[in-house]
Motif scaffolding. Structure first.
Motif, PDB file in Angstrom:
ATOM      1  N   THR A 149       8.790   3.851  -5.314  1.00  0.00           N
ATOM      2  CA  THR A 149       8.401   3.105  -4.129  1.00  0.00           C
ATOM      3  C   THR A 149       7.311   3.923  -3.443  1.00  0.00           C
ATOM      4  N   PRO A 150       6.439   3.304  -2.663  1.00  0.00           N
ATOM      5  CA  PRO A 150       6.493   1.932  -2.154  1.00  0.00           C
ATOM      6  C   PRO A 150       6.068   0.910  -3.210  1.00  0.00           C
ATOM      7  N   GLN A 151       6.370  -0.352  -2.913  1.00  0.00           N
ATOM      8  CA  GLN A 151       5.911  -1.463  -3.727  1.00  0.00           C
ATOM      9  C   GLN A 151       5.358  -2.540  -2.804  1.00  0.00           C
ATOM     10  N   THR A 152       4.186  -3.056  -3.176  1.00  0.00           N
ATOM     11  CA  THR A 152       3.523  -4.094  -2.384  1.00  0.00           C
ATOM     12  C   THR A 152       3.503  -5.411  -3.156  1.00  0.00           C
ATOM     13  N   PHE A 153       3.785  -6.498  -2.425  1.00  0.00           N
ATOM     14  CA  PHE A 153       3.733  -7.833  -2.998  1.00  0.00           C
ATOM     15  C   PHE A 153       2.722  -8.652  -2.188  1.00  0.00           C
ATOM     16  N   ILE A 154       1.828  -9.337  -2.899  1.00  0.00           N
ATOM     17  CA  ILE A 154       0.849 -10.217  -2.261  1.00  0.00           C
ATOM     18  C   ILE A 154       0.887 -11.568  -2.975  1.00  0.00           C
ATOM     19  N   ASP A 155       1.054 -12.633  -2.197  1.00  0.00           N
ATOM     20  CA  ASP A 155       1.175 -13.989  -2.770  1.00  0.00           C
ATOM     21  C   ASP A 155       2.278 -14.033  -3.817  1.00  0.00           C
ATOM     22  N   GLU A 156       3.388 -13.347  -3.503  1.00  0.00           N
ATOM     23  CA  GLU A 156       4.585 -13.308  -4.333  1.00  0.00           C
ATOM     24  C   GLU A 156       4.362 -12.604  -5.673  1.00  0.00           C
ATOM     25  N   ASN A 157       3.229 -11.955  -5.814  1.00  0.00           N
ATOM     26  CA  ASN A 157       2.961 -11.161  -7.016  1.00  0.00           C
ATOM     27  C   ASN A 157       3.092  -9.680  -6.684  1.00  0.00           C
ATOM     28  N   ARG A 158       3.798  -8.934  -7.545  1.00  0.00           N
ATOM     29  CA  ARG A 158       3.955  -7.500  -7.309  1.00  0.00           C
ATOM     30  C   ARG A 158       2.666  -6.784  -7.681  1.00  0.00           C
ATOM     31  N   ILE A 159       2.100  -6.069  -6.712  1.00  0.00           N
ATOM     32  CA  ILE A 159       0.876  -5.305  -6.941  1.00  0.00           C
ATOM     33  C   ILE A 159       1.219  -3.928  -7.505  1.00  0.00           C
ATOM     34  N   GLY A 160       2.262  -3.310  -6.943  1.00  0.00           N
ATOM     35  CA  GLY A 160       2.689  -1.998  -7.412  1.00  0.00           C
ATOM     36  C   GLY A 160       2.663  -0.960  -6.315  1.00  0.00           C
ATOM     37  N   GLY A 161       2.541   0.304  -6.727  1.00  0.00           N
ATOM     38  CA  GLY A 161       2.546   1.422  -5.795  1.00  0.00           C
ATOM     39  C   GLY A 161       1.192   1.614  -5.118  1.00  0.00           C
TER      40      GLY A 161
END
Length: 246
Positions: A57-69
């Motif tokens: 972690t951290p993990q980022t999600f944009i438009d319900e898609n996981r972007i990652g660290g």
């Protein structure tokens, strides 16, 4: 258009993830509204990683898609590498710049002028003192790098451990304006050996080495800057001895 990102980052009583804070800051600077979710325990963090099949972690999600660290987020947003990589002169530039400003400020406070022989001497003194601190932070790391090119340290390893103490003594002695004969010989000695060593390693043997001038863990390449450091020491010593003679 309102841009929204969902961020999951570790925030506990014992640990706040720095990359989580960096991710949040980066997203906000890029115009995203951040839904900031805190993972407040090791158990909650482990459960989150297992659910999303991620290792960190951290993990980022944009438009319900996981972007990652954090690194993945920077790549997604078209940013370069965050960490400094490869060879760099940044540490030396920082030290010499601060030393120059300190010498000008000190000279102005004492004498009311900015540029003089004394301000040049102060620049050498502050530079040597700051460089000595960098070496003294981790003597083993410094000596491990220094002995690969310094001609005297190759023959007598103890000299590598003495070097930063001598450098600090000379720098402080110059600021204090101790008698030239108590300071200048040390500066001339280490400066001359250093200059000859760097010139041989870089310009004769053509070796590609890291400079130990700002500590053993630096990525500063051995070369002109390292040679200049030693030439400054020699110049400072000669100026002190000339002043003593006059």
């Amino acid at each position: 258009m309102n841009k929204t990102a969902v961020l999951y980052r570790m925030v506990t009583d014992e640990h706040i993830c720095p990359f989580g804070l960096r991710s949040k800051d980066l997203l906000e600077r890029e115009g995203y509204t951040v839904e900031d979710h805190h993972l407040t325990s090791r158990e909650e963090t482990d459960a989150f990683k297992a659910k999303h099949n991620v290792k960190t972690t951290p993990q980022t999600f944009i438009d319900e898609n996981r972007i990652g660290g954090y690194d993945d987020l920077r790549e997604f947003l078209g940013k370069g590498d965050a960490a400094q990589s490869g060879t760099t002169y940044t540490p030396v530039i920082a030290i010499f710049s601060v030393a120059a400003l300190l010498s000008i400020a000190f000279q102005y406070f004492v004498k009311g002028d900015y540029i003089s022989v004394r301000s040049f001497m102060l620049f050498i003194a502050f530079s040597m003192s700051l460089l000595a601190v960098q070496k003294l932070k981790d003597l083993f790391s410094f000596t491990n790098s220094f002995i690969t090119y310094d001609l005297l340290a190759m023959k007598w390893l103890r000299y590598a451990y003495l070097y930063p103490f001598i450098e600090a003594y000379v720098g402080i002695g110059m600021v204090a304006q101790l008698p030239a004969l108590l300071v200048a010989p040390f500066s001339l000695f280490i400066g001359t050996i250093g200059a000859v060593s760097v010139f041989k390693a870089v310009y004769i043997d053509k070796r590609e080495l890291k400079c130990a001038c700002v500590g053993g863990d630096s990525n500063v390449p051995l070369g002109f800057v390292s040679l200049s450091e030693n030439l400054f020491m020699m110049a400072g010593a000669l100026l002190m001895l000339m002043g003593e003679c006059n």
